[in-house]
Design a protein around this motif. Structure first.
Motif, PDB file in Angstrom:
ATOM      1  N   UNK A  31       6.434  38.375  -2.684  1.00 55.05           N
ATOM      2  CA  UNK A  31       6.032  38.582  -1.354  1.00 55.05           C
ATOM      3  C   UNK A  31       4.500  39.425  -1.703  1.00 55.05           C
ATOM      4  N   UNK A  32       3.874  39.456  -3.105  1.00 53.23           N
ATOM      5  CA  UNK A  32       3.082  39.806  -4.191  1.00 53.23           C
ATOM      6  C   UNK A  32       1.702  38.147  -4.086  1.00 53.23           C
ATOM      7  N   UNK A  33       2.504  36.864  -3.933  1.00 53.79           N
ATOM      8  CA  UNK A  33       1.722  36.362  -4.541  1.00 53.79           C
ATOM      9  C   UNK A  33       0.883  35.793  -2.705  1.00 53.79           C
ATOM     10  N   UNK A  34       1.891  35.650  -1.875  1.00 54.04           N
ATOM     11  CA  UNK A  34       1.358  35.909  -0.175  1.00 54.04           C
ATOM     12  C   UNK A  34       0.273  36.899  -0.253  1.00 54.04           C
ATOM     13  N   UNK A  35       0.590  38.268  -0.469  1.00 54.80           N
ATOM     14  CA  UNK A  35      -0.940  38.836  -0.056  1.00 54.80           C
ATOM     15  C   UNK A  35      -2.247  38.735  -1.315  1.00 54.80           C
ATOM     16  N   UNK A  36      -1.385  38.209  -2.182  1.00 54.68           N
ATOM     17  CA  UNK A  36      -2.435  37.803  -2.934  1.00 54.68           C
ATOM     18  C   UNK A  36      -3.424  37.026  -2.442  1.00 54.68           C
ATOM     19  N   UNK A  37      -2.405  35.953  -1.974  1.00 59.24           N
ATOM     20  CA  UNK A  37      -2.834  34.596  -0.809  1.00 59.24           C
ATOM     21  C   UNK A  37      -4.139  35.173   0.263  1.00 59.24           C
ATOM     22  N   UNK A  38      -3.346  35.751   1.000  1.00 58.91           N
ATOM     23  CA  UNK A  38      -4.150  36.594   2.016  1.00 58.91           C
ATOM     24  C   UNK A  38      -5.595  37.542   2.326  1.00 58.91           C
ATOM     25  N   UNK A  39      -5.346  38.126   0.647  1.00 63.45           N
ATOM     26  CA  UNK A  39      -6.549  38.739   0.647  1.00 63.45           C
ATOM     27  C   UNK A  39      -8.048  37.862   0.392  1.00 63.45           C
ATOM     28  N   UNK A  40      -7.272  37.447  -0.807  1.00 60.87           N
ATOM     29  CA  UNK A  40      -9.225  36.386  -1.125  1.00 60.87           C
ATOM     30  C   UNK A  40      -9.969  37.221  -1.398  1.00 60.87           C
ATOM     31  N   UNK A  41      -9.580  37.843  -2.113  1.00 61.64           N
ATOM     32  CA  UNK A  41     -11.112  38.611  -3.084  1.00 61.64           C
ATOM     33  C   UNK A  41     -10.572  38.450  -4.635  1.00 61.64           C
ATOM     34  N   UNK A  42      -9.265  38.173  -5.399  1.00 62.00           N
ATOM     35  CA  UNK A  42      -8.930  37.852  -6.460  1.00 62.00           C
ATOM     36  C   UNK A  42      -9.583  36.927  -6.894  1.00 62.00           C
ATOM     37  N   UNK A  43     -10.008  36.352  -8.496  1.00 62.85           N
ATOM     38  CA  UNK A  43     -10.672  35.440  -8.624  1.00 62.85           C
ATOM     39  C   UNK A  43      -9.998  35.314  -9.612  1.00 62.85           C
ATOM     40  N   UNK A  44      -9.815  34.558 -10.871  1.00 63.92           N
ATOM     41  CA  UNK A  44      -9.333  33.834 -11.793  1.00 63.92           C
ATOM     42  C   UNK A  44      -9.793  34.106 -12.313  1.00 63.92           C
ATOM     43  N   UNK A  45      -9.613  34.284 -13.448  1.00 63.15           N
ATOM     44  CA  UNK A  45     -10.491  33.924 -14.738  1.00 63.15           C
ATOM     45  C   UNK A  45     -10.776  32.551 -15.523  1.00 63.15           C
ATOM     46  N   UNK A  46     -11.688  32.019 -16.061  1.00 64.09           N
ATOM     47  CA  UNK A  46     -11.738  31.021 -16.960  1.00 64.09           C
ATOM     48  C   UNK A  46     -10.930  30.413 -17.189  1.00 64.09           C
ATOM     49  N   UNK A  47     -10.320  29.705 -17.067  1.00 66.18           N
ATOM     50  CA  UNK A  47      -9.755  29.054 -19.010  1.00 66.18           C
ATOM     51  C   UNK A  47     -10.665  28.769 -19.843  1.00 66.18           C
ATOM     52  N   UNK A  48      -9.219  29.290 -21.241  1.00 60.60           N
ATOM     53  CA  UNK A  48     -10.316  29.415 -22.732  1.00 60.60           C
ATOM     54  C   UNK A  48     -10.208  27.901 -22.845  1.00 60.60           C
ATOM     55  N   UNK A  49     -11.637  27.729 -23.210  1.00 61.86           N
ATOM     56  CA  UNK A  49     -11.126  26.132 -23.904  1.00 61.86           C
ATOM     57  C   UNK A  49     -10.485  26.147 -25.791  1.00 61.86           C
ATOM     58  N   UNK A  50      -9.378  25.208 -25.371  1.00 60.14           N
ATOM     59  CA  UNK A  50      -8.973  25.303 -27.069  1.00 60.14           C
ATOM     60  C   UNK A  50     -10.062  25.686 -27.833  1.00 60.14           C
ATOM     61  N   UNK A  51      -9.598  26.212 -29.265  1.00 62.12           N
ATOM     62  CA  UNK A  51     -10.393  26.803 -30.416  1.00 62.12           C
ATOM     63  C   UNK A  51     -11.145  27.515 -30.365  1.00 62.12           C
ATOM     64  N   UNK A  52     -11.521  28.654 -29.269  1.00 61.60           N
ATOM     65  CA  UNK A  52     -12.343  29.167 -29.097  1.00 61.60           C
ATOM     66  C   UNK A  52     -11.595  30.528 -29.078  1.00 61.60           C
ATOM     67  N   UNK A  53     -11.955  31.642 -29.468  1.00 60.15           N
ATOM     68  CA  UNK A  53     -12.161  32.418 -28.292  1.00 60.15           C
ATOM     69  C   UNK A  53     -11.848  33.119 -27.640  1.00 60.15           C
ATOM     70  N   UNK A  54     -10.681  34.281 -26.670  1.00 57.59           N
ATOM     71  CA  UNK A  54     -10.846  34.656 -25.494  1.00 57.59           C
ATOM     72  C   UNK A  54     -11.954  35.651 -25.419  1.00 57.59           C
TER      73      UNK A  54
END
Length: 165
Positions: free
Chosen positions: A137-160
């Motif tokens: 239900x939360x995944x569907x709600x998140x997908x429907x809202x469209x206002x949530x952005x994902x953070x870019x994945x950190x490249x390996x070897x770099x600090x977050x």
């Protein structure tokens, strides 16, 4: 006038006492038990001689060896009360009865534990199902809202992001 002589009666009583001693020590005949029937057979007398007789007028009189039969029964009961069983079959029967009672108790406890575990499993599965439905239900709600952005994945070897290092 007695049907047997006093000498024969005395000899029979000696044979009965000797047989009584053997039976109470556990020296039982093959397939026999420690009872009056075996005592009579071992002593070579009739079993009915251990029981009261009826006179023609209907009154009762003691059997010729009734006192020995009663003594045998008393001694046998005393041995059993003391925990000694001259009859190995009787001892085995008592042991097996105790074992059956213990096994019944163990089965009842296992049935109870199994019922508890089944109830726990049912509860756990229903909670997991509810949690899964909430996640969906939360995944569907998140997908429907469209206002949530994902953070870019950190490249390996770099600090977050925001790392102190």
């Amino acid at each position: 006038m007695p049907r047997i002589s006093d000498a024969d009666r005395a000899r029979n009583e000696e044979a009965i006492r000797a047989a009584m001693g053997r039976l109470l020590r556990g020296e039982l005949p093959v397939g026999g038990k420690c009872d009056l029937k075996a005592l009579a057979a071992e002593a070579g007398v009739t079993r009915t001689s251990f029981y009261p007789k009826k006179n023609r007028d209907g009154t009762t009189r003691p059997g010729p060896y009734q006192h020995l039969g009663e003594e045998f029964e008393r001694r046998l009961k005393a041995q059993r009360d003391a925990g000694e069983a001259p009859d190995p079959r009787a001892a085995q029967i008592e042991r097996l009865k105790a074992q059956v009672a213990e096994l019944k108790e163990r089965v009842a406890k296992r049935d109870e534990a199994l019922a508890e575990l089944t109830a726990f499993k049912t509860l756990a599965v229903s909670r997991l199902t509810a949690q899964h439905e909430e996640i969906e239900r939360l995944r569907e709600q998140e997908a429907a809202a469209g206002n949530v952005r994902r953070l870019p994945a950190a490249s390996s070897g770099t600090a977050p992001y925001g790392s102190c290092s």
